[in-house]
Write a protein that holds these residues in place. Structure first.
Motif, PDB file in Angstrom:
ATOM      1  N   MET A   1     -44.236  25.500  75.584  1.00 43.09           N
ATOM      2  CA  MET A   1     -43.384  24.348  75.352  1.00 43.09           C
ATOM      3  C   MET A   1     -42.304  24.699  74.360  1.00 43.09           C
ATOM      4  SD  MET A   1     -44.596  20.660  73.925  1.00 43.09           S
ATOM      5  CE  MET A   1     -43.448  19.335  73.717  1.00 43.09           C
ATOM      6  N   LEU A   2     -41.121  24.158  74.595  1.00 46.52           N
ATOM      7  CA  LEU A   2     -39.982  24.421  73.723  1.00 46.52           C
ATOM      8  C   LEU A   2     -40.333  24.154  72.261  1.00 46.52           C
ATOM      9  CD1 LEU A   2     -36.403  23.118  74.358  1.00 46.52           C
ATOM     10  CD2 LEU A   2     -37.533  22.621  72.212  1.00 46.52           C
ATOM     11  N   LEU A   3     -41.105  23.093  72.015  1.00 47.19           N
ATOM     12  CA  LEU A   3     -41.429  22.704  70.655  1.00 47.19           C
ATOM     13  C   LEU A   3     -42.241  23.743  69.915  1.00 47.19           C
ATOM     14  CD1 LEU A   3     -41.523  20.533  68.462  1.00 47.19           C
ATOM     15  CD2 LEU A   3     -43.540  19.588  69.601  1.00 47.19           C
ATOM     16  N   LEU A   4     -43.095  24.496  70.607  1.00 42.36           N
ATOM     17  CA  LEU A   4     -44.017  25.404  69.933  1.00 42.36           C
ATOM     18  C   LEU A   4     -43.298  26.501  69.175  1.00 42.36           C
ATOM     19  CD1 LEU A   4     -46.792  25.715  72.639  1.00 42.36           C
ATOM     20  CD2 LEU A   4     -46.638  24.155  70.712  1.00 42.36           C
ATOM     21  N   GLY A   5     -42.169  26.980  69.707  1.00 45.73           N
ATOM     22  CA  GLY A   5     -41.457  28.044  69.037  1.00 45.73           C
ATOM     23  C   GLY A   5     -40.689  27.569  67.833  1.00 45.73           C
ATOM     24  N   VAL A   6     -40.569  26.250  67.675  1.00 50.01           N
ATOM     25  CA  VAL A   6     -39.770  25.701  66.590  1.00 50.01           C
ATOM     26  C   VAL A   6     -40.633  25.108  65.500  1.00 50.01           C
ATOM     27  CG1 VAL A   6     -37.980  24.021  66.019  1.00 50.01           C
ATOM     28  CG2 VAL A   6     -37.907  25.222  68.202  1.00 50.01           C
ATOM     29  N   THR A   7     -41.702  24.426  65.881  1.00 48.92           N
ATOM     30  CA  THR A   7     -42.512  23.719  64.900  1.00 48.92           C
ATOM     31  C   THR A   7     -43.842  24.394  64.617  1.00 48.92           C
ATOM     32  OG1 THR A   7     -43.499  22.354  66.599  1.00 48.92           O
ATOM     33  CG2 THR A   7     -41.470  21.544  65.583  1.00 48.92           C
ATOM     34  N   GLY A   8     -43.975  25.644  65.019  1.00 46.98           N
ATOM     35  CA  GLY A   8     -45.163  26.401  64.652  1.00 46.98           C
ATOM     36  C   GLY A   8     -46.432  25.925  65.324  1.00 46.98           C
ATOM     37  N   GLY A   9     -46.312  25.469  66.578  1.00 47.17           N
ATOM     38  CA  GLY A   9     -47.511  25.112  67.326  1.00 47.17           C
ATOM     39  C   GLY A   9     -48.100  23.781  66.970  1.00 47.17           C
ATOM     40  N   LEU A  10     -47.277  22.835  66.500  1.00 50.70           N
ATOM     41  CA  LEU A  10     -47.771  21.536  66.088  1.00 50.70           C
ATOM     42  C   LEU A  10     -48.545  20.847  67.203  1.00 50.70           C
ATOM     43  CD1 LEU A  10     -47.856  19.269  64.008  1.00 50.70           C
ATOM     44  CD2 LEU A  10     -45.674  18.440  64.908  1.00 50.70           C
ATOM     45  N   PRO A  40     -45.861  24.158  88.048  1.00 51.81           N
ATOM     46  CA  PRO A  40     -45.659  24.079  89.496  1.00 51.81           C
ATOM     47  C   PRO A  40     -45.455  25.440  90.141  1.00 51.81           C
ATOM     48  CG  PRO A  40     -43.642  23.518  88.359  1.00 51.81           C
ATOM     49  CD  PRO A  40     -44.690  23.683  87.300  1.00 51.81           C
ATOM     50  N   GLU A  41     -45.105  26.431  89.325  1.00 56.98           N
ATOM     51  CA  GLU A  41     -44.895  27.793  89.794  1.00 56.98           C
ATOM     52  C   GLU A  41     -45.495  28.736  88.763  1.00 56.98           C
ATOM     53  OE1 GLU A  41     -40.689  28.386  90.393  1.00 56.98           O
ATOM     54  OE2 GLU A  41     -40.437  26.249  90.837  1.00 56.98           O
ATOM     55  N   PRO A  42     -45.829  29.953  89.135  1.00 57.54           N
ATOM     56  CA  PRO A  42     -46.376  30.898  88.158  1.00 57.54           C
ATOM     57  C   PRO A  42     -45.439  31.077  86.964  1.00 57.54           C
ATOM     58  CG  PRO A  42     -46.663  31.745  90.380  1.00 57.54           C
ATOM     59  CD  PRO A  42     -45.785  30.528  90.505  1.00 57.54           C
ATOM     60  N   ARG A  43     -45.992  30.987  85.753  1.00 56.60           N
ATOM     61  CA  ARG A  43     -45.282  31.210  84.490  1.00 56.60           C
ATOM     62  C   ARG A  43     -44.208  30.162  84.202  1.00 56.60           C
ATOM     63  NH1 ARG A  43     -43.446  37.325  84.023  1.00 56.60           N
ATOM     64  NH2 ARG A  43     -43.237  36.641  81.848  1.00 56.60           N
ATOM     65  N   ILE A  44     -44.236  29.054  84.907  1.00 55.89           N
ATOM     66  CA  ILE A  44     -43.298  27.960  84.661  1.00 55.89           C
ATOM     67  C   ILE A  44     -44.078  26.778  84.091  1.00 55.89           C
ATOM     68  CG2 ILE A  44     -41.750  26.250  85.705  1.00 55.89           C
ATOM     69  CD1 ILE A  44     -40.511  28.967  85.586  1.00 55.89           C
ATOM     70  N   ARG A  45     -43.547  26.182  83.016  1.00 55.90           N
ATOM     71  CA  ARG A  45     -44.158  25.000  82.431  1.00 55.90           C
ATOM     72  C   ARG A  45     -43.133  23.867  82.428  1.00 55.90           C
ATOM     73  NH1 ARG A  45     -49.775  25.069  81.801  1.00 55.90           N
ATOM     74  NH2 ARG A  45     -50.417  27.155  81.144  1.00 55.90           N
ATOM     75  N   GLY A 103     -35.919  29.181  78.452  1.00 56.82           N
ATOM     76  CA  GLY A 103     -36.578  30.274  79.143  1.00 56.82           C
ATOM     77  C   GLY A 103     -37.224  29.793  80.425  1.00 56.82           C
ATOM     78  N   ARG A 104     -38.537  29.933  80.513  1.00 55.74           N
ATOM     79  CA  ARG A 104     -39.267  29.505  81.706  1.00 55.74           C
ATOM     80  C   ARG A 104     -39.808  28.086  81.582  1.00 55.74           C
ATOM     81  NH1 ARG A 104     -40.519  33.689  85.189  1.00 55.74           N
ATOM     82  NH2 ARG A 104     -40.028  35.788  84.421  1.00 55.74           N
ATOM     83  N   GLU A 105     -39.375  27.357  80.561  1.00 53.71           N
ATOM     84  CA  GLU A 105     -39.844  25.992  80.371  1.00 53.71           C
ATOM     85  C   GLU A 105     -38.764  24.993  80.751  1.00 53.71           C
ATOM     86  OE1 GLU A 105     -41.165  25.753  76.383  1.00 53.71           O
ATOM     87  OE2 GLU A 105     -42.954  26.969  76.721  1.00 53.71           O
ATOM     88  N   ARG A 106     -39.165  23.977  81.495  1.00 55.20           N
ATOM     89  CA  ARG A 106     -38.261  22.913  81.896  1.00 55.20           C
ATOM     90  C   ARG A 106     -38.636  21.649  81.127  1.00 55.20           C
ATOM     91  NH1 ARG A 106     -39.740  23.990  88.191  1.00 55.20           N
ATOM     92  NH2 ARG A 106     -38.675  26.015  88.454  1.00 55.20           N
ATOM     93  N   ASN A 107     -37.677  21.118  80.398  1.00 53.61           N
ATOM     94  CA  ASN A 107     -37.928  19.934  79.590  1.00 53.61           C
ATOM     95  C   ASN A 107     -37.100  18.777  80.145  1.00 53.61           C
ATOM     96  OD1 ASN A 107     -39.570  21.192  77.255  1.00 53.61           O
ATOM     97  ND2 ASN A 107     -37.821  22.547  77.498  1.00 53.61           N
TER      98      ASN A 107
END
Length: 244
Positions: A1-10, A40-45, A103-107
């Motif tokens: 998730m986009l948030l994890l790289g910014v908020t340290g895995g909150l 929905p696809e491999p390595r896509i969240r 990246g591979r995440e769709r928000n």
């Protein structure tokens, strides 16, 4: 998730949530089902968000949406909104018309009114590279409208003549980038601060459509240029976000 790289895995556990959410598009009465963090696809969240008329961002399935539960980390907000575009992915376009890719995440994002909400009017930024017509600060640069609680990292030049008050709702709008729809909503608190500077036709009081805006010692003729960016059905309910 986009948030994890910014908020340290909150919200690290969000990836593994099993709860499936159903959201109904009231306009078309169609129901959309999703699961936060679905693949929905491999390595896509995929993740799903909602922005309210105050510019507060939430996970779409947050049950209680208020200042306590909205995202407040400025780095995350800048990261999210700087990548926001129209959703042309072919997925969830009707209910989530905007998309922020990481990246591979769709928000995916849906909104109460507009995907961009102006939250603060800030003094001119002295090192602004490009000076355009509008209200000028002491530095000779235009004042800035900050959006979505991003401070000076998320802002556009303030053009008083481009403010637009939606007749049926009293909500106030201002131009923004074309890839975000061309117009952003001014949140209610800021709209209230600006409301005394609107000038109305003689004899109409504040019940008519304003024609001018008094700012920085000048009388600006309102262009109403963003009216065409707003669908007719928007702003038909008076209340939040308006100046009345």
């Amino acid at each position: 998730m986009l948030l994890l790289g910014v908020t340290g895995g909150l919200l690290r556990g969000l990836r593994y949530r099993k709860v499936i959410r159903s959201v109904t598009n009231l306009a078309s009465r169609t129901e959309v089902t999703y699961r936060q963090g679905q693949s929905p696809e491999p390595r896509i969240r995929e993740y799903f968000y909602y922005i309210d008329h105050q510019g507060q961002l939430f996970l779409d399935d947050t049950k209680v949406k208020n200042f306590v539960t909205c995202f407040k980390d400025k780095d995350f907000l800048v990261f999210f909104f700087s990548r926001l575009r129209r959703n042309e992915s072919g997925r969830y376009q009707d209910l989530f018309p905007f998309l922020s890719l990481c990246g591979r995440e769709r928000n995916f994002l849906r909104c109460d009114d507009r995907p961009l909400v102006f939250t603060h009017l800030m003094p001119a930024i002295r090192d602004t590279a490009t000076v355009s017509a509008g209200a000028m600060g002491e530095s000779g640069a235009p004042e800035q409208l900050s959006f979505c609680w991003g401070g000076d990292k998320l802002s556009v030049p303030f053009h008083p003549e481009s403010l637009y008050m939606q007749p049926s709702s009293g909500r106030v709008y201002h131009p923004c980038s074309e890839h975000l729809g061309g117009v952003g909503l001014v949140r209610s608190a800021l709209a209230m601060e600006l409301s005394p500077f609107f000038v109305y036709p003689p004899g109409q009081g504040q019940s008519g459509q304003p024609t001018h805006f008094l700012w920085a010692g000048q009388r600006h003729t309102l262009t109403n240029e963003v009216a065409g960016c707003l669908p007719r059905e928007e702003g038909t309910v008076p209340g939040d976000g308006g100046v009345g």
